[in-house]
Design an enzyme around this catalytic site. Structure first.
Site, PDB file in Angstrom:
ATOM      1  CB  SER A  96       5.110  -1.866  12.048  1.00  0.00           C
ATOM      2  OG  SER A  96       4.655  -0.527  12.243  1.00  0.00           O
TER       3      SER A  96
ATOM      4  N   GLY B 143       2.848  -1.196   4.306  1.00  0.00           N
ATOM      5  CA  GLY B 143       2.840   0.236   4.041  1.00  0.00           C
ATOM      6  C   GLY B 143       4.242   0.756   3.786  1.00  0.00           C
ATOM      7  N   GLY B 144       4.856   1.305   4.820  1.00  0.00           N
ATOM      8  CA  GLY B 144       6.163   1.956   4.674  1.00  0.00           C
ATOM      9  C   GLY B 144       7.202   1.112   3.954  1.00  0.00           C
TER      10      GLY B 144
ATOM     11  CD  GLU C  19      -3.234   5.371   6.727  1.00  0.00           C
ATOM     12  OE1 GLU C  19      -3.221   5.540   5.496  1.00  0.00           O
ATOM     13  OE2 GLU C  19      -2.289   4.841   7.353  1.00  0.00           O
TER      14      GLU C  19
ATOM     15  CG  ASN D 130      -1.681   1.264   1.416  1.00  0.00           C
ATOM     16  OD1 ASN D 130      -1.790   2.061   0.485  1.00  0.00           O
ATOM     17  ND2 ASN D 130      -2.240   1.462   2.607  1.00  0.00           N
ATOM     18  CD1 TRP D 131       3.390   1.064  -2.929  1.00  0.00           C
ATOM     19  CD2 TRP D 131       3.415   2.290  -4.806  1.00  0.00           C
ATOM     20  NE1 TRP D 131       4.078   0.346  -3.882  1.00  0.00           N
ATOM     21  CE2 TRP D 131       4.106   1.073  -5.046  1.00  0.00           C
ATOM     22  CE3 TRP D 131       3.304   3.209  -5.847  1.00  0.00           C
ATOM     23  CZ2 TRP D 131       4.681   0.758  -6.279  1.00  0.00           C
ATOM     24  CZ3 TRP D 131       3.875   2.901  -7.080  1.00  0.00           C
ATOM     25  CH2 TRP D 131       4.559   1.688  -7.291  1.00  0.00           C
ATOM     26  CE  LYS D 132       0.296   3.522   4.985  1.00  0.00           C
ATOM     27  NZ  LYS D 132      -0.064   3.673   6.365  1.00  0.00           N
TER      28      LYS D 132
ATOM     29  CG  HIS E 100      -5.922   1.543   5.102  1.00  0.00           C
ATOM     30  ND1 HIS E 100      -5.535   2.527   5.988  1.00  0.00           N
ATOM     31  CD2 HIS E 100      -4.851   0.743   4.928  1.00  0.00           C
ATOM     32  CE1 HIS E 100      -4.270   2.311   6.316  1.00  0.00           C
ATOM     33  NE2 HIS E 100      -3.832   1.245   5.695  1.00  0.00           N
TER      34      HIS E 100
ATOM     35  CD  GLU F 223      -3.515  -2.838   7.242  1.00  0.00           C
ATOM     36  OE1 GLU F 223      -2.370  -2.980   6.809  1.00  0.00           O
ATOM     37  OE2 GLU F 223      -4.207  -1.836   7.014  1.00  0.00           O
TER      38      GLU F 223
ATOM     39  N   GLY G 236       2.191   2.035  10.717  1.00  0.00           N
ATOM     40  CA  GLY G 236       3.101   3.176  10.583  1.00  0.00           C
ATOM     41  C   GLY G 236       3.759   3.601  11.879  1.00  0.00           C
TER      42      GLY G 236
HETATM   43  C1  PEP Z   1      -0.725   0.051   5.895  1.00  0.00           C
HETATM   44  O1  PEP Z   1      -0.628   1.150   5.381  1.00  0.00           O
HETATM   45  O2  PEP Z   1      -1.712  -0.644   5.649  1.00  0.00           O
HETATM   46  C2  PEP Z   1       0.351  -0.430   6.758  1.00  0.00           C
HETATM   47  C3  PEP Z   1       0.273  -1.619   7.279  1.00  0.00           C
HETATM   48  O3  PEP Z   1       1.401   0.447   6.964  1.00  0.00           O
HETATM   49  P1  PEP Z   1       2.823   0.093   7.684  1.00  0.00           P
HETATM   50  O4  PEP Z   1       3.320  -1.183   7.071  1.00  0.00           O
HETATM   51  O5  PEP Z   1       3.687   1.252   7.376  1.00  0.00           O
HETATM   52  O6  PEP Z   1       2.540  -0.061   9.139  1.00  0.00           O
END
Ligand code: PEP
Length: 249
Positions: free
Chosen positions: A211, A232-233, A96, A9-11, A94, A166, A172
């Protein structure tokens, strides 16, 4: 045996130049791996990423979708549009989107329906906040979020979908659920589905997100009910994303 899936997920990150470089590395790095891999760029880059993936080993996904098919919904993107740009997956719910854009369980379920109606595979994101975990509400929150979708599509709808657990406190933050914590919730999700349909439950892919890094992916993905990750990151760093994909291999 469920084939693992790793979805990035590049956000709201990337640029034409950065995407091109990242995709070249990913395309090369996934050759020979026995897991499914997808990337979910921001909407404006779908065409670029579609062209660069060129129907190859890496699938394309989007980060959200409108619950409406078309009409006066300024700023929204429909499921049909995502399909036209080669998407296979779309994230719905998600954390967010739930927290920052007020998407309720009902709206998330409507997005899930809209995605499935055109043949996209929704990746339903569920998870509790830190306050909910500390109040002992994790199971309740996750089963409510999943239940809203089952209510909308029936349990059979989960046969062509993916669930991503999640925990909000792990997204994040650099704080990851322990493998045991993840497995406990994943088993509960599968159990909720199994109570309605054993076959759907045993085929359902349940990803862990929050994470995930190369250092913790092997142990997380080694859990019985963890079928890959939503990243994500680490999805923005080719070496890290590929190491996570190899952990799912
Ligand atoms: C996400 O954006 O769904 C996510 C899991 O981010 P991260 O891996 O950065 O925690």
């Amino acid at each position: 045996m469920r084939k693992k899936l790793v979805a990035g997920n590049w956000k709201m990150h990337g640029s034409l130049q950065q995407n091109a470089a990242l995709l070249e590395r990913i395309k090369e790095g996934v050759i020979g791996l026995n897991c499914d891999v997808a990337v979910c760029p921001p909407y404006p880059y779908l065409a670029q990423v579609q062209a660069r993936l060129d129907g190859g080993l890496v699938s394309l996904g989007a980060q959200s979708v409108s619950e409406h098919a078309s009409g006066a919904f300024t700023g929204e993107v429909s499921a049909d549009m995502l399909l036209e740009f080669g998407c296979r997956y779309v994230l719905v719910g998600h954390s967010e989107r739930r927290a920052l854009y007020g998407e309720s369980d009902l709206v998330v379920a409507a997005k899930f329906v809209a995605a499935q109606q055109v043949g996209l595979l929704p990746v339903l994101c569920v998870g509790e906040t830190l306050a909910e975990r500390e109040a002992g509400l994790t199971a309740l929150v996750v089963s409510r979020q999943l239940g809203a979708v089952i209510e909308a599509v029936g349990v059979a709808g989960l046969a062509s979908a993916v669930v991503a657990y999640e925990p909000v406190w792990a997204i994040g933050t650099g704080v990851t659920a322990s493998p045991g914590q993840a497995q406990e919730v994943h088993a509960a999700i599968r159990g909720q589905v199994a109570a309605l349909d054993g076959e759907v439950a045993s085929g359902l892919r349940i990803l862990y997100g929050g994470s995930v890094k190369p250092q913790n992916a092997v142990e997380l993905f080694g859990q019985l009910d963890v079928d890959g990750g939503l990243i994500g990151g680490a999805a923005l760093v080719a070496d890290d994303f590929l190491a996570i994909c190899r952990a799912a291999n």
